[in-house]
Write a protein that holds these residues in place. Structure first.
Motif, PDB file in Angstrom:
ATOM      1  N   PRO A  54       0.824  -1.211   0.000  1.00 41.46           N
ATOM      2  CA  PRO A  54       0.000   0.000   0.000  1.00 41.46           C
ATOM      3  C   PRO A  54       0.860   1.264   0.000  1.00 41.46           C
ATOM      4  CG  PRO A  54      -0.784  -1.581   1.627  1.00 41.46           C
ATOM      5  CD  PRO A  54       0.536  -2.097   1.125  1.00 41.46           C
ATOM      6  N   GLY A  55       0.350   2.285  -0.644  1.00 41.32           N
ATOM      7  CA  GLY A  55       1.036   3.575  -0.656  1.00 41.32           C
ATOM      8  C   GLY A  55       2.234   3.636  -1.581  1.00 41.32           C
ATOM      9  N   ASN A  56       2.352   2.669  -2.502  1.00 44.11           N
ATOM     10  CA  ASN A  56       3.491   2.645  -3.424  1.00 44.11           C
ATOM     11  C   ASN A  56       4.816   2.739  -2.690  1.00 44.11           C
ATOM     12  OD1 ASN A  56       2.292   2.236  -5.939  1.00 44.11           O
ATOM     13  ND2 ASN A  56       1.739   4.388  -6.106  1.00 44.11           N
ATOM     14  N   GLN A  57       4.912   2.034  -1.573  1.00 45.12           N
ATOM     15  CA  GLN A  57       6.130   2.096  -0.779  1.00 45.12           C
ATOM     16  C   GLN A  57       6.865   0.765  -0.801  1.00 45.12           C
ATOM     17  OE1 GLN A  57       5.570   3.801   3.084  1.00 45.12           O
ATOM     18  NE2 GLN A  57       4.240   5.400   2.305  1.00 45.12           N
ATOM     19  N   PHE A  58       7.576   0.534  -1.895  1.00 44.94           N
ATOM     20  CA  PHE A  58       8.467  -0.613  -1.959  1.00 44.94           C
ATOM     21  C   PHE A  58       9.626  -0.356  -1.007  1.00 44.94           C
ATOM     22  CE2 PHE A  58       7.053  -1.171  -6.519  1.00 44.94           C
ATOM     23  CZ  PHE A  58       6.505  -2.425  -6.349  1.00 44.94           C
ATOM     24  N   THR A  59      10.101  -1.388  -0.380  1.00 51.69           N
ATOM     25  CA  THR A  59      11.345  -1.284   0.375  1.00 51.69           C
ATOM     26  C   THR A  59      12.148  -2.543   0.071  1.00 51.69           C
ATOM     27  OG1 THR A  59      10.668  -2.462   2.376  1.00 51.69           O
ATOM     28  CG2 THR A  59      10.136  -0.098   2.259  1.00 51.69           C
TER      29      THR A  59
END
Length: 141
Positions: free
Chosen positions: A14-19
């Motif tokens: 969610p939130g385009n938050q790749f880590t």
């Protein structure tokens, strides 16, 4: 060439938050000979619902994935990307992953050699198992 069972996963972020936080654990699976990466693709859905395939070198947070040992590429199709995008909310991302369960290859070969076939199989969600195990513990304890 004998191949073990092959799985696909669509991991949402969610939130385009790749880590890169999942990379060390994925690398352990690969280095331990438990899985072999066959294909890996990242997609992003923007606020308007438009879907983009994201290259490893296009987003800093994805750079760690480039170092994984595998044969990435060529299996996932535009249709696979479209299917994964259906479950994404706007402003979300996903990793599409295909891997071989190398740990299960000897068992799969034994099943084939015994003329066995898989009639059905599925992954059971963690929440269902936790609930069932909790209920079992309550009745036994």
């Amino acid at each position: 060439m004998s191949i073990g069972p092959v799985e696909y996963l669509i991991l949402g972020f969610p939130g385009n938050q790749f880590t890169g936080q999942i990379v060390p654990e994925l690398a352990k699976l690969i280095d331990g000979g438990l899985v072999r990466i066959i294909d890996l693709t990242f997609i992003m859905k923007d606020a308007a619902g438009d879907v983009t395939v994201v290259e490893f070198d296009a987003v800093e947070e994805l750079a760690a994935f480039a170092g994984l040992d595998g044969e990435v590429g060529g299996i996932l199709t535009d249709e696979d990307v479209a299917h994964a995008a259906l479950s994404l909310e706007p402003n979300s991302s996903a990793a599409l992953l295909i891997w071989e369960d190398t740990w299960a290859a000897p068992f799969a070969a034994a099943v084939r050699n015994a003329n066995g076939v898989i009639l059905e199989g599925a992954r059971i969600p963690r929440e269902i198992i936790e609930e069932a195990m909790g209920a079992l513990a309550d009745t036994v304890g």
